[in-house]
Scaffold this motif. Sequence first.
Motif, mmCIF file in Angstrom:
data_model
loop_
_atom_site.group_PDB
_atom_site.id
_atom_site.type_symbol
_atom_site.label_atom_id
_atom_site.label_comp_id
_atom_site.label_asym_id
_atom_site.label_seq_id
_atom_site.Cartn_x
_atom_site.Cartn_y
_atom_site.Cartn_z
ATOM 1 N N ASN A 132 -31.311 4.440 -8.441
ATOM 2 C CA ASN A 132 -30.822 3.679 -7.446
ATOM 3 C C ASN A 132 -30.459 4.635 -6.147
ATOM 4 O OD1 ASN A 132 -28.642 2.151 -5.724
ATOM 5 N ND2 ASN A 132 -29.048 0.404 -7.152
ATOM 6 N N ILE A 133 -31.068 4.140 -5.232
ATOM 7 C CA ILE A 133 -30.709 5.172 -3.853
ATOM 8 C C ILE A 133 -29.329 5.214 -3.493
ATOM 9 C CG2 ILE A 133 -31.116 3.253 -2.081
ATOM 10 C CD1 ILE A 133 -32.775 6.557 -1.991
ATOM 11 N N THR A 134 -28.420 4.211 -3.679
ATOM 12 C CA THR A 134 -27.001 4.224 -3.483
ATOM 13 C C THR A 134 -26.322 5.393 -4.366
ATOM 14 O OG1 THR A 134 -27.059 1.845 -2.926
ATOM 15 C CG2 THR A 134 -25.272 2.835 -2.836
ATOM 16 N N ILE A 135 -26.713 5.378 -5.576
ATOM 17 C CA ILE A 135 -26.293 6.385 -6.483
ATOM 18 C C ILE A 135 -26.373 7.692 -6.099
ATOM 19 C CG2 ILE A 135 -25.952 7.052 -8.915
ATOM 20 C CD1 ILE A 135 -24.596 4.249 -8.298
ATOM 21 N N PHE B 177 -27.527 8.539 -3.196
ATOM 22 C CA PHE B 177 -27.158 8.883 -1.912
ATOM 23 C C PHE B 177 -25.606 9.525 -2.023
ATOM 24 C CE2 PHE B 177 -24.108 7.658 1.705
ATOM 25 C CZ PHE B 177 -25.109 8.258 2.759
ATOM 26 N N SER B 178 -24.741 8.717 -2.823
ATOM 27 C CA SER B 178 -23.415 9.170 -2.912
ATOM 28 C C SER B 178 -23.458 10.481 -3.535
ATOM 29 C CB SER B 178 -22.349 8.013 -3.548
ATOM 30 O OG SER B 178 -23.209 7.555 -4.568
ATOM 31 N N LEU B 179 -24.114 10.744 -4.441
ATOM 32 C CA LEU B 179 -23.966 12.189 -5.160
ATOM 33 C C LEU B 179 -24.311 13.284 -4.317
ATOM 34 C CD1 LEU B 179 -25.532 11.158 -8.640
ATOM 35 C CD2 LEU B 179 -23.253 11.843 -8.108
ATOM 36 N N LEU C 222 -24.395 13.201 -1.074
ATOM 37 C CA LEU C 222 -23.439 13.060 -0.034
ATOM 38 C C LEU C 222 -22.018 13.923 -0.362
ATOM 39 C CD1 LEU C 222 -22.186 11.913 2.685
ATOM 40 C CD2 LEU C 222 -20.925 10.238 1.398
ATOM 41 N N ILE C 223 -21.873 13.860 -1.571
ATOM 42 C CA ILE C 223 -20.582 14.680 -2.109
ATOM 43 C C ILE C 223 -21.242 16.220 -2.175
ATOM 44 C CG2 ILE C 223 -19.061 15.394 -4.113
ATOM 45 C CD1 ILE C 223 -19.454 12.253 -4.935
ATOM 46 N N PHE D 160 -30.751 15.491 1.721
ATOM 47 C CA PHE D 160 -31.667 14.221 1.524
ATOM 48 C C PHE D 160 -32.798 14.396 0.395
ATOM 49 C CE2 PHE D 160 -35.302 11.999 3.334
ATOM 50 C CZ PHE D 160 -34.671 10.752 3.299
#
Lengths: 369, 166
Positions: free
Chosen positions: A239-242, A244-246, A248-249, A293
């Motif tokens: 899932n792109i949201t997951i 993305f957040s990883l 991002l951290i 990214f």
Amino acid sequence: MHYNMFSKLSVSLALVGAMFLSVPTNAQDQDHHEDPHAVEAHETHGHATEEGHDVKAQIKETIEHHLSDSYDFTITEGVSFPLPVILFDEGLKVFSSSKFHHGESVAEVDGNHYVLHHSKVYKTDASGHLTMDEHHHPTNAMPLDFSITKNVFMILVMATFMFFLFKGAAKAYQTGQTPKKAGRFLEPLIIYVRDEIAIPNIGEKHYKKYMSYLLTVFFFIWFMNLAGMTPLGINVTGNITITFSLALITFLITQVSGNKHYWMHIFWMPGVPVILKPVMAIIELIGLFVKPFSLMIRLYANMLAGHVVLMSIIGLIFVFGSWLISPAFFGLTLVLSLLELLVAALQAYIFTMLTALYFGSAVEEHDHH
Amino acid sequence: MDKLIHDFSFGLFIWQLLVFVALIFLLKKYAWKPILDAVNAREESIEGALKAAEKAREEMKALQSDNEAILKEAREERERILKEARDMKNKIVAEAKEAASAEADKTVAAAKASIEAEKTAAVAELKKQAASLSIEVAEKVLGQELSDANKQAEMIGKIIDDVKFN
């Protein structure tokens, strides 16, 4: 590098899978054009003249449903339990997702009406009417949605599981120096992350403060990938949201730990003619964002591709519906499942390794300059 | 890209961040720190034990070579003492022999001297007795001569028979 080969393999397999599915996709897209307002109805009660088309559409729908987040937890066809929906829309609204009836009906809460469209909550009127734009995306207002969706539920379950698993493993060390039970299996992995990922990439001096993140992210991704291989339809790491957040951290920790040399390397590259320095700065600045990214896309695409390929091949068993071909696809599914088992660990390793590499570049000390 | 953006869910994002960051800190406190500390402590203790064993081995080796040196020294000492003793014995024996032979020489010389003296004395005595005998014979010859010639000769014979060389 082996993992590159495997990721390429997964992607190419995904493409093969996508080719099989391309016919029904196009057919459905055309349907959308004709009747954009009845998308839900069409997808759930698709009336195809051809029976094969119907099966294919059903497979595509199943795969899509499996891959996307949802407001109820489907264990198997027809067996599911609802999860709480939490919306911020003129105040906090908490209600059970059973009110949506799997997206078939409009939920009415405190005089507000909500409807599900492609696993998203839209505000609507009592009739459940959605206004579509030219891309077939509803233009209706979307309330701030903090629902415990299937993915959030899985994250909570996994976090709890990991907490007790590792807490239990840590407990053995209070009484002795050797690991016990699950710790016997986990300790070599923890030492592997430390000795093969953290220390070589970050260095003996700085690695300690990143260990907690590296270990957590490694086991989180790996366990989530493995959970994704169960038939429960879990797809958190795809899932792109997951991702993305990883990513991002990782990005934030890298920038926060960046020392003087790191920023100097980005904005005023040493050892390069002055004319080139601003050009390099632009490239490096782009690289700054490309790195996380790529982390985000790599994990997302690999896991998603794995799911698509496996489910497509399982779907092919039903498309052909022949006793001759089915065993062959069954064998193929088995082999690909083994491959996915490897990819599950590999992607966790790659994410952790690259994260450590970025941390390493941020804290590296350039004594030789 | 459009699909990626469309798939992005803000709620899920916030949940994931919250849960994941909380998980990092919880695991750090309850799992990673205790496990890594224990593993480090164990590794250090193993390393320490290995180093200690290595050190003990070295010491043992040194001790062994020390022992050997001491043994060698002792052997040399023994050899030396034995040699000294042998030398001493030889010297004493030689000295004793020398002393004994000197004493013997002395005794022999004394004996020789005494024999010589005795001999000289005996010769002198003999000379003296021979002289006195001669005188006695002469006296007696002279006393009888006058009476009978035959008796004279008889007498001389008798006297000579009486003479006993002691």
